[in-house]
Design an enzyme around this catalytic site. Structure first.
Site, PDB file in Angstrom:
ATOM      1  N   ASP A   1      -6.656  -8.787  -2.629  1.00 20.19           N
ATOM      2  CA  ASP A   1      -5.904  -9.302  -1.043  1.00 20.19           C
ATOM      3  C   ASP A   1      -7.796  -8.989  -0.474  1.00 20.19           C
ATOM      4  O   ASP A   1      -7.382  -9.161   0.783  1.00 20.19           O
ATOM      5  CB  ASP A   1      -5.525  -7.892  -0.657  1.00 20.19           C
TER       6      ASP A   1
ATOM      7  N   GLY B   1      -6.233  -1.070   2.763  1.00 20.52           N
ATOM      8  CA  GLY B   1      -7.359  -0.298   2.114  1.00 20.52           C
ATOM      9  C   GLY B   1      -7.872  -1.782   1.623  1.00 20.52           C
ATOM     10  O   GLY B   1      -9.057  -1.541   1.718  1.00 20.52           O
TER      11      GLY B   1
ATOM     12  N   PRO C   1      -1.018   2.041   8.000  1.00 21.87           N
ATOM     13  CA  PRO C   1      -0.043   2.728   7.197  1.00 21.87           C
ATOM     14  C   PRO C   1      -1.041   2.553   5.965  1.00 21.87           C
ATOM     15  O   PRO C   1      -0.618   0.922   5.422  1.00 21.87           O
ATOM     16  CB  PRO C   1       1.120   2.766   7.533  1.00 21.87           C
TER      17      PRO C   1
ATOM     18  N   ALA D   1       1.940   0.067   2.463  1.00 21.16           N
ATOM     19  CA  ALA D   1       3.251  -0.077   2.936  1.00 21.16           C
ATOM     20  C   ALA D   1       2.842  -1.797   2.543  1.00 21.16           C
ATOM     21  O   ALA D   1       3.736  -2.521   3.638  1.00 21.16           O
ATOM     22  CB  ALA D   1       2.835  -0.088   4.685  1.00 21.16           C
ATOM     23  N   GLY D   2       1.998  -2.058   2.309  1.00 22.36           N
ATOM     24  CA  GLY D   2       2.063  -4.060   2.000  1.00 22.36           C
ATOM     25  C   GLY D   2       1.139  -4.550   2.907  1.00 22.36           C
ATOM     26  O   GLY D   2       1.699  -5.800   3.368  1.00 22.36           O
ATOM     27  N   LEU D   3       1.205  -3.908   4.113  1.00 24.74           N
ATOM     28  CA  LEU D   3      -0.135  -3.960   5.417  1.00 24.74           C
ATOM     29  C   LEU D   3      -1.952  -4.300   5.083  1.00 24.74           C
ATOM     30  O   LEU D   3      -2.371  -4.694   5.851  1.00 24.74           O
ATOM     31  CB  LEU D   3      -0.003  -3.231   6.745  1.00 24.74           C
ATOM     32  N   GLY D   4      -1.928  -3.979   3.914  1.00 26.59           N
ATOM     33  CA  GLY D   4      -3.684  -4.363   3.572  1.00 26.59           C
ATOM     34  C   GLY D   4      -4.443  -4.031   3.880  1.00 26.59           C
ATOM     35  O   GLY D   4      -5.940  -4.430   3.693  1.00 26.59           O
TER      36      GLY D   4
ATOM     37  N   LYS E   1      -2.497  -7.077   7.408  1.00 30.73           N
ATOM     38  CA  LYS E   1      -1.695  -8.621   7.475  1.00 30.73           C
ATOM     39  C   LYS E   1      -0.532  -8.173   7.090  1.00 30.73           C
ATOM     40  O   LYS E   1       0.401  -7.226   7.001  1.00 30.73           O
ATOM     41  CB  LYS E   1      -2.302  -8.826   6.293  1.00 30.73           C
TER      42      LYS E   1
HETATM   43  O1  C5P Z   1      -5.503  -6.339  -7.291  1.00 26.02           O
HETATM   44  P1  C5P Z   1      -4.868  -4.702  -6.255  1.00 26.02           P
HETATM   45  O2  C5P Z   1      -5.775  -3.712  -6.668  1.00 26.02           O
HETATM   46  O3  C5P Z   1      -4.607  -5.216  -4.975  1.00 26.02           O
HETATM   47  O4  C5P Z   1      -3.418  -5.590  -7.161  1.00 26.02           O
HETATM   48  C1  C5P Z   1      -3.228  -3.728  -7.358  1.00 26.02           C
HETATM   49  C2  C5P Z   1      -1.799  -4.002  -8.887  1.00 26.02           C
HETATM   50  O5  C5P Z   1      -1.071  -4.689  -8.616  1.00 26.02           O
HETATM   51  C3  C5P Z   1      -3.054  -4.849  -9.862  1.00 26.02           C
HETATM   52  O6  C5P Z   1      -2.795  -3.445 -10.596  1.00 26.02           O
HETATM   53  C4  C5P Z   1      -0.882  -5.268 -10.636  1.00 26.02           C
HETATM   54  O7  C5P Z   1      -0.722  -4.220 -11.282  1.00 26.02           O
HETATM   55  C5  C5P Z   1      -0.487  -5.541  -9.271  1.00 26.02           C
HETATM   56  N1  C5P Z   1      -0.428  -7.093  -9.299  1.00 26.02           N
HETATM   57  C6  C5P Z   1      -0.327  -8.183  -9.652  1.00 26.02           C
HETATM   58  N2  C5P Z   1      -0.479  -9.038  -9.279  1.00 26.02           N
HETATM   59  C7  C5P Z   1      -0.900  -9.645  -8.523  1.00 26.02           C
HETATM   60  C8  C5P Z   1      -1.466  -8.881  -7.853  1.00 26.02           C
HETATM   61  C9  C5P Z   1      -1.655  -7.593  -7.394  1.00 26.02           C
HETATM   62  O8  C5P Z   1       0.728  -7.696 -10.849  1.00 26.02           O
HETATM   63  N3  C5P Z   1      -1.023 -10.770  -7.587  1.00 26.02           N
END
Ligand code: C5P
Length: 309
Positions: free
Chosen positions: A162, A128, A120, A123-126, A15
């Protein structure tokens, strides 16, 4: 969006965030977001293979095409194929998602999940999150559980912010910590060039940095607070060049404070005459919204051959 599905194989797309506003931090440690996500044609692949022995433990097998140096897409320009730290055991989101599903459904997980990585990491590409959503869809069908999308979305939100987005196949505006998904219809076909630098960024670290910088960012936020509706309308009308001016990512300055690559890539992309360029999610990948498929292919080729360091 043609996410190909059979009962045993799913292509899990990456994404891009075309807009990401951080509205504030929350008591649970997460941040309140408003973000526009679009799936793009860079795929991991997840396959489920049944095991003839019903008592055998389920397992995860990973084929890492990043390590082998294969990226089969024209739109992904990587300066390095560094993989970051891919969890290969119980910490992998595929395992976490399927174990949680089995637990809630009151059954033993079974079979082998074969994950082919092309997206990758960090990378912010989602990637996982997309793998986790694919795992939920696959196991729900393969194990004959038959939960509705709504039920799967609840489990998906437990696995990661995500993950619910990837249960659906189109663009969406996501709110809350990212798990509240509202479909966005009628966006045109778009062409992007995605650049993944050697640096990986941790989402948690980028949000922590945002929190530190909060004062300055909040001022900037006010000036773009109403931009999302305008961006969606401009995209729908096909006015991509104008839409590009409304793309914002409030995590960009936080990520740039951690890695010099963000400013460097922004500078590089800004010189390519795109409709707009942005970092995706919490980085480190950045992308350009191209004016045409031809431009996207040309710039992807150009940047792939360039040492952006
Ligand atoms: O939800 P996810 O496991 O992808 O989030 C990883 C980390 O990113 C969280 O533990 C949190 O530190 C941060 N995060 C956040 N606010 C969000 C999404 C993620 O602070 N809306």
């Amino acid at each position: 969006f043609p996410t190909r599905r059979s009962s045993e194989l799913i292509l899990a797309p990456a994404k891009l965030n075309l807009y990401l506003d951080v509205l504030g931090s929350r008591a649970d440690g997460f941040h309140e977001l408003e973000t526009l996500l679009v799936p793009v044609r860079i795929y991991d692949q997840l396959r489920w293979v049944d095991c003839p022995n019903p008592t055998a433990k389920p397992c995860l097998r990973i084929r890492n095409l990043l390590e082998l140096g294969c990226t089969s897409t024209t739109s992904l320009a990587t300066t390095s194929l560094a993989t970051g730290s891919l969890a290969t055991g119980a910490d992998n989101l595929v395992c976490r998602a399927t174990e949680r599903l089995a637990q809630v459904a009151g059954m033993e997980p079974r079979g082998t999940f074969e994950l082919t990585k092309r997206i990758p990491m960090q990378a912010g590409l989602g990637g996982g999150s997309s793998d986790a959503a694919a795992a939920l869809l696959l196991a729900n069908a393969a194990w004959g559980i038959g939960y509705s999308r709504r039920r799967l979305a609840e489990l998906a939100a437990e696995v990661g912010s995500d993950v619910p987005f990837f249960l659906n196949s189109g663009a969406a505006i996501c709110r809350g910590r990212g798990e509240m998904v509202g479909a966005v219809s009628a966006l045109p076909r778009m062409h992007f060039v995605v650049v993944k630098p050697p640096a990986n960024l941790s989402t948690a670290e980028v949000f922590a940095q945002w929190k530190q910088q909060r004062g300055a960012v909040t001022e900037e936020r006010r000036s773009v607070a109403s931009g999302l509706g305008t961006l969606v309308e401009l995209l729908r009308s096909g006015a991509l060049a104008r839409a590009g001016q409304w793309m914002v990512n409030q995590l960009e300055s936080a990520a740039a404070a951690i890695s010099p690559w963000i400013d460097q890539l922004q500078h590089e992309l800004a010189g390519q005459n795109f409709c707009g360029q942005l970092m995706t999610g919490s980085g480190s990948a950045c992308f350009g919204l191209a004016r045409s498929a031809t431009q996207a292919r040309r710039v992807a080729r150009l940047l792939s051959g360039k040492d952006l360091g």
